[in-house]
Design an enzyme around this catalytic site. Structure first.
Site, PDB file in Angstrom:
ATOM      1  N   CYS A 174       3.635  19.995   1.877  1.00 53.09           N
ATOM      2  CA  CYS A 174       3.859  18.407   1.922  1.00 53.09           C
ATOM      3  C   CYS A 174       5.207  18.390   2.265  1.00 53.09           C
ATOM      4  O   CYS A 174       5.608  17.553   2.950  1.00 53.09           O
ATOM      5  CB  CYS A 174       3.568  17.950   0.579  1.00 53.09           C
ATOM      6  SG  CYS A 174       4.396  18.622  -1.044  1.00 53.09           S
ATOM      7  N   HIS A 181      -0.261  12.917   4.160  1.00 43.42           N
ATOM      8  CA  HIS A 181       0.217  14.101   3.252  1.00 43.42           C
ATOM      9  C   HIS A 181      -0.304  15.486   3.496  1.00 43.42           C
ATOM     10  O   HIS A 181      -1.573  15.435   4.058  1.00 43.42           O
ATOM     11  CB  HIS A 181       0.317  13.963   1.655  1.00 43.42           C
ATOM     12  CG  HIS A 181      -0.928  13.693   1.079  1.00 43.42           C
ATOM     13  ND1 HIS A 181      -1.314  14.360  -0.003  1.00 43.42           N
ATOM     14  CD2 HIS A 181      -2.145  13.051   1.598  1.00 43.42           C
ATOM     15  CE1 HIS A 181      -2.828  14.115  -0.213  1.00 43.42           C
ATOM     16  NE2 HIS A 181      -3.000  13.462   0.779  1.00 43.42           N
ATOM     17  N   HIS A 202       4.635  16.506  -5.695  1.00 42.01           N
ATOM     18  CA  HIS A 202       4.137  16.428  -4.268  1.00 42.01           C
ATOM     19  C   HIS A 202       4.713  15.287  -3.516  1.00 42.01           C
ATOM     20  O   HIS A 202       4.840  14.114  -4.317  1.00 42.01           O
ATOM     21  CB  HIS A 202       2.625  16.179  -4.628  1.00 42.01           C
ATOM     22  CG  HIS A 202       1.680  16.238  -3.418  1.00 42.01           C
ATOM     23  ND1 HIS A 202       1.605  17.231  -2.658  1.00 42.01           N
ATOM     24  CD2 HIS A 202       1.268  15.126  -2.740  1.00 42.01           C
ATOM     25  CE1 HIS A 202       0.893  16.927  -1.629  1.00 42.01           C
ATOM     26  NE2 HIS A 202       0.685  15.846  -1.572  1.00 42.01           N
TER      27      HIS A 202
END
Length: 317
Positions: free
Chosen positions: A220, A282, A270
């Site tokens: 990510c 993502h 994240h």
């Protein structure tokens, strides 16, 4: 008799050598997979790329699929001085002269609301020498799973500290706005944010790879860093570090290209890129790869922490 004597001497030396070798620890190895890089393997195994090169006598960072690498044991430095700030001792921050709550939040990565909650106080008054805890009790560190969710919903990255989720993520924005108003650049034209979104969408379907940094496999924070490199912004490598860069914006004021951060169940957090219509792109888990999700999805809605803007127009500067 002499032959028997030398035979027994030879066997004794052989058994002694085997016994000594048996006490040595087995050397760990790693089999190179297609798409692996030296830096990615270093991240997986907890050693430096230079140490891998030295242990395997590699002249450069080129690797071959199915190549077997020796993983050296990490060096333990004795009496090494800590590089950590002297103000940070374990999970505690010691308040110094001139410190403010917003300044401590920025230094430590723990939100103002989080600092207040963890240390059970209201307001912003601090005293020199006061010790502030930076970590919640283990039972409160992560939100519980929702119905139907699994721990693999998102992959965590680069264990370098949690992104703490405040009770009221936007109550502190006005207090932090003056100090956090640090855009890294200006869009060259109104259409540039759409070009960034288009570049990010070009990675759709790419597989997830921890530490990866290409369409063959990416994580990510790697996706975010790679996309913004195309627009002359050089970001840190981890989601945690990226969450401290730029200007914080409210969820109700999101624009294309803003970074969205979530408090996942593991260390590291994240990050994704907002693409409009309450959606973001993502690199999710190994099973899902790069994809588009909605902020209205219960998993993300519950775990959303903050949004950061890196580039803006005339109205933002």
């Amino acid at each position: 008799m002499k032959r028997r004597f030398f035979l027994w001497m030879g066997l004794s030396v052989l058994f002694t050598s085997l016994a000594i070798c048996g006490d040595l620890p087995a050397r760990e190895t790693y089999k190179v997979q297609r798409g692996d890089t030296l830096s990615a393997i270093a991240g997986k195994t907890g050693v430096t790329p230079r140490a891998l090169q030295a242990a395997n006598q590699l002249k450069d960072d080129r690797l071959k699929a199915d190549q077997t690498l020796i993983i050296p044991a990490p060096k333990i430095k004795k009496n090494a001085k800590s590089t950590r700030s002297p103000l940070l001792r374990g999970e505690v921050y010691v308040v110094q002269k001139g410190d403010t709550l917003s300044g401590i939040a920025r230094k430590t990565g723990v939100s103002i609301a989080g600092l207040r909650e963890i240390n059970h106080f209201q307001g912003s008054a601090l005293s020199i020498g006061q010790k502030l805890s930076l970590k919640r009790p283990e039972s409160a560190a992560q939100p519980p799973l929702l119905a139907g969710e699994t721990e693999d919903e998102l992959e965590s990255e680069w264990a370098d500290g949690d992104l703490a989720a405040p009770d009221d993520p936007w109550a502190e924005i006005e207090e932090l706005k003056k100090e956090n108003a640090a855009l890294l650049g200006k869009w060259s034209n109104p259409d540039e944010p759409k070009l960034l979104v288009k570049a990010a969408m070009g990675f759709l379907g790419a597989p997830y790879r921890f530490g990866g940094f290409s369409a063959k496999g990416i994580d990510c924070s790697g996706l975010v860093k790679k996309i913004y490199q195309l627009f002359d912004i050089d970001l840190p490598r981890t989601a945690n570090e990226q969450s401290r860069v730029g200007m914080r914006v409210a969820r109700s004021d999101l624009s294309e290209g803003d970074l969205l951060f979530f408090n996942t169940r593991r260390t590291g957090g994240h990050v994704g890129i907002y693409i409009g219509n309450n959606e973001f792109v993502h690199a999710a888990s190994r099973k899902r790869g790069v994809r588009v999700d909605s902020l209205d999805k219960p998993y993300f809605k519950k775990r959303f922490i903050r949004a950061m803007r890196l580039k803006g127009g005339d109205d933002d500067l």
